[in-house]
Design an enzyme around this catalytic site. Structure first.
Site, PDB file in Angstrom:
ATOM      1  N   TYR A   1       0.802  -1.229   0.000  1.00 23.81           N
ATOM      2  CA  TYR A   1       0.000   0.000   0.000  1.00 23.81           C
ATOM      3  C   TYR A   1       0.829   1.270   0.000  1.00 23.81           C
ATOM      4  CZ  TYR A   1       0.845   0.949   4.984  1.00 23.81           C
ATOM      5  OH  TYR A   1       1.432   1.251   6.179  1.00 23.81           O
TER       6      TYR A   1
ATOM      7  N   ASP B   1      12.913  -0.186 -33.322  1.00 27.73           N
ATOM      8  CA  ASP B   1      13.506  -0.924 -32.195  1.00 27.73           C
ATOM      9  C   ASP B   1      14.598  -1.867 -32.706  1.00 27.73           C
ATOM     10  OD1 ASP B   1      13.875  -2.168 -29.744  1.00 27.73           O
ATOM     11  OD2 ASP B   1      12.072  -3.409 -29.904  1.00 27.73           O
TER      12      ASP B   1
END
Ligand code: SPV
Ligand code: MG
Length: 670
Positions: A281, A442
């Site tokens: 969290y 790429d």
């Protein structure tokens, strides 16, 4: 604020118990007396000046108090006429020392810590009453109006009255009025009545409100029977367990205050959230679980320190059944609310209760947190994080980031499911997206210096571990430098693929010409990289292109084992099939002989499978390799087209986020 304790009286109803000392010296439990307990509570409340009125057996009391280990300024005021006057006269004699806010109590009153806390926290002047206890025949009762204000206090009021105890907190402006009336009474020779008679004459002008302490202990001891009841209640209070959970790694005064309050309610158990629970969290903890546990164990008054495995209290409520759970009131709203609801209903099942204190918001604490975040973004701390997260959680997810802003999105996106947070654990710096952001193919065209610059843009503003797409790793001689630079930048893992020559993106598969490197040559590159590595934590992951190039699972397995043998810290198995079967088959066969080497998957095409299934089948890292880039491109195209079509931008308003919201993503310099 000062405290006033009235101890002049004889206490004759106590019989032999008060034959040699004043009533306030009556023993309650193991060495604790009424007065020692009161003074300790006063001291803990941070009050330093105490006025004690004395009379009967004054010297015994003074000697006793001076032998106590307390740090209070005590002024004694003797009432020589204690046998013939009431405490109104003792107060009169002490009047010159009472020129302040006042905590005022009778010397035979025993109350639990929560009572004094409630009294002191009340914003107004208050007197303690109980709405749940029966009206006493002889003792004080208070008549209270609808607004909660006390109208009259005395023994003779029964209508619309509540059981009342002589424990007051009096704001100076209210006390001043009452004291003037007390002075008037005494100077008129009226010294035998209760001080409350003077209060009643003020007809509510002195604004004192009722502080309802319900069933909490707050009782005067007049008789040996009262003493027996009170001591039994004290035993019960002392055996209460209190639970509070912490997910913090820096203890500040707000935490210490909360612990101090919690431990006054009973035997304090602290639940320390595990690394995994904290990471779920908040952020990666700077201090390890063991050190955080030790930190709490070393706080005095903590009875037990235990592990809490999740942000939910469920497991530990079931295990320890605490009588009280303490929490800051900040969880009444926001993502922790379901967690709070669960806690409240579990406590209700067995009669436990929740005590909430106002959440201590403080700029200094926010600054401390910002500094900690800076610390954990430093390369030396950040680099080892992936290994630790893998060790702690066993399974992690990474999302693509190609610049500072996408880094911030990966860093800060969090969702809550029934109060349980979920966020990405790491970031993937993809060669495809890094190249695309620069408008280039790429094919290892964007050089390493530029790729490192992207990493720096991301590391500057985030803290999560970084997995770097190193393409083929280049020539072994170059890879040595790449490894060291990545380590210096705080990157946790480089993934290099077993291709050679002009690399093309794997998603093209066999549509373009691509050459796979030999096992020997690629193993050597891994060995060279591992030798070059300066830190223990950095990881080199071997990416195997056998399935992309349709060479089959046997080839993929042979390579995997060989590359692990050569020193690879993890294996990435890539596939561009829509179905996951070859990946599942690989996982099953690889795990039958290697249970420990982490496996990385990039489920761009076989994207209907949920993370849990990959985890069950033995994968450890799931990379969402290009999704933020793919989300942004169509959005940008749509806006561009819409403006061209309309020759203005208002048609795009719905498609755009106001900049002031975007800016919120960007942290201000602490
Ligand atoms: C990347 O994201 O650059 C990758 C993964 O290498 S993939 O595009 O699927 O080959
Ligand atoms: Mg790539």
């Amino acid at each position: 604020m000062r405290a006033l304790i009235l101890n002049s009286g004889l206490g004759s109803r106590m019989g032999v118990l008060t034959s040699e000392h004043p009533k306030c010296m009556t023993e309650l439990t193991h060495g604790e007396t009424i007065i020692s307990r009161q003074l300790e509570q006063i001291q803990e409340a941070g009050i330093r000046d105490v006025i004690i009125t004395t009379g009967y057996n004054e010297s015994v009391l003074r000697n006793y108090i001076s032998s106590m280990n307390i740090d209070l300024n005590i002024r004694y005021v003797n009432n020589p006429d204690y046998r013939t006057t009431n405490y109104i006269y003792s107060i009169y004699l002490a009047r010159e020392y009472l020129n302040d806010d006042l905590l005022f109590m009778h010397g035979d009153l025993v109350f639990e810590n929560e009572v004094i806390d409630a009294v002191l926290e009340a914003p107004n002047s208050v007197m303690t009453v109980s709405s749940t206890r029966e009206l006493p025949e002889k003792d004080f009762k208070a008549v209270i109006d609808k607004s909660g204000k006390i109208q009259k206090v005395g023994v003779k009021y029964f209508d619309e009255a509540m059981n009342a105890q002589p424990l007051y907190k009096l704001r100076h402006r209210d006390w001043e009025k009452w004291l003037s009336e007390i002075i008037r009474y005494c100077e008129n020779g009226d010294r035998g009545c209760y001080a409350e008679n003077a209060l009643n004459d003020l007809d509510g002008a002195c604004e004192i409100y009722a502080c309802d302490v319900r069933n909490m202990l707050c009782s005067e001891i007049d008789t040996p029977e009262d003493l027996a009841v009170v001591t039994e209640k004290l035993h019960e209070i002392e055996s209460r367990t209190v639970y509070i959970a912490f997910g913090t790694d820096i203890l500040h005064s707000g935490h210490i205050n909360l612990i101090r309050k919690a431990r006054r309610l009973g035997r304090l158990i602290i639940g320390v959230l595990t690394d995994e629970a904290i990471m779920s969290y908040r952020r990666y903890p700077l201090v390890s679980y063991e050190d955080r546990k030790a930190m709490f164990e070393n706080i005095s008054g903590v009875w037990k320190v235990v592990e809490q495995n999740s942000i939910s209290h469920r497991e530990n409520i079931t295990r320890y059944k605490p009588d009280i759970i303490v929490h800051g009131d900040d969880w009444k709203t926001g993502f922790q609310k379901p967690n709070r609801d669960e806690t409240v209903s579990m406590l209700a099942e067995y009669g436990g209760r929740l005590v909430e204190y106002p959440y201590a918001k403080n700029d200094r604490y926010a600054e401390l947190e910002a500094r900690t975040r800076k610390d954990i973004s430093m390369p030396d701390i950040r680099r080892g994080r992936l290994r630790r997260e893998l060790a702690v959680k066993g399974f992690i997810t990474a999302m693509e980031a190609h610049d500072g802003l996408t880094g911030l999105i990966v860093e800060n996106t969090v969702i809550y499911n029934n109060g349980m947070p979920k966020q990405f654990d790491a970031m993937w710096v993809s060669s495809l997206c890094d190249s695309t952001a620069k408008g280039k193919p790429d094919i290892e065209l964007v050089d390493m210096t530029s790729r490192f610059r992207t990493i720096e843009d991301i590391t500057e503003v985030t803290t999560k571990p970084i997995i770097f797409d190193g393409d083929t790793g280049g020539r072994p001689e170059h890879f040595v430098y790449t490894v060291r630079t990545l380590e210096r930048l705080g990157v946790s893992m480089v993934i290099i693929e077993d291709k050679t020559g002009l690399k093309k993106n794997s998603l093209f598969g066999t549509e373009v010409e691509q050459t796979q490197d030999s096992i020997e040559s690629f193993s050597e590159k891994i060995r060279v990289g591992k030798r070059a590595q300066k830190t223990k934590e950095f990881m080199i992951c071997a990416r195997i292109e056998s399935l992309i190039l349709e060479r089959g699972i046997d080839d993929a397995l042979e390579r995997s084992h060989a590359f692990v043998e050569a020193g690879a810290d993890a294996i990435m198995m890539h596939s561009r099939k829509r179905e996951p079967y070859e990946i599942f088959a690989f996982l099953e066969r690889f795990r039958s002989s290697d249970t420990t080497t982490p496996i990385v998957l990039v489920p761009t095409t076989y994207n209907t499978i949920r993370e849990e299934e990959f985890k069950t089948r033995g994968a450890n890292i799931i990379i969402y390799a290009n999704h933020l880039m793919r989300a942004s491109v169509p959005a940008m195209q749509r806006v561009s087209r819409t403006i061209l079509e309309n020759r203005r931008s208002s048609e795009c308003d719905e498609m755009l986020m106001p900049f002031r919201e975007i800016i919120r993503l960007i942290p201000a310099e602490a």
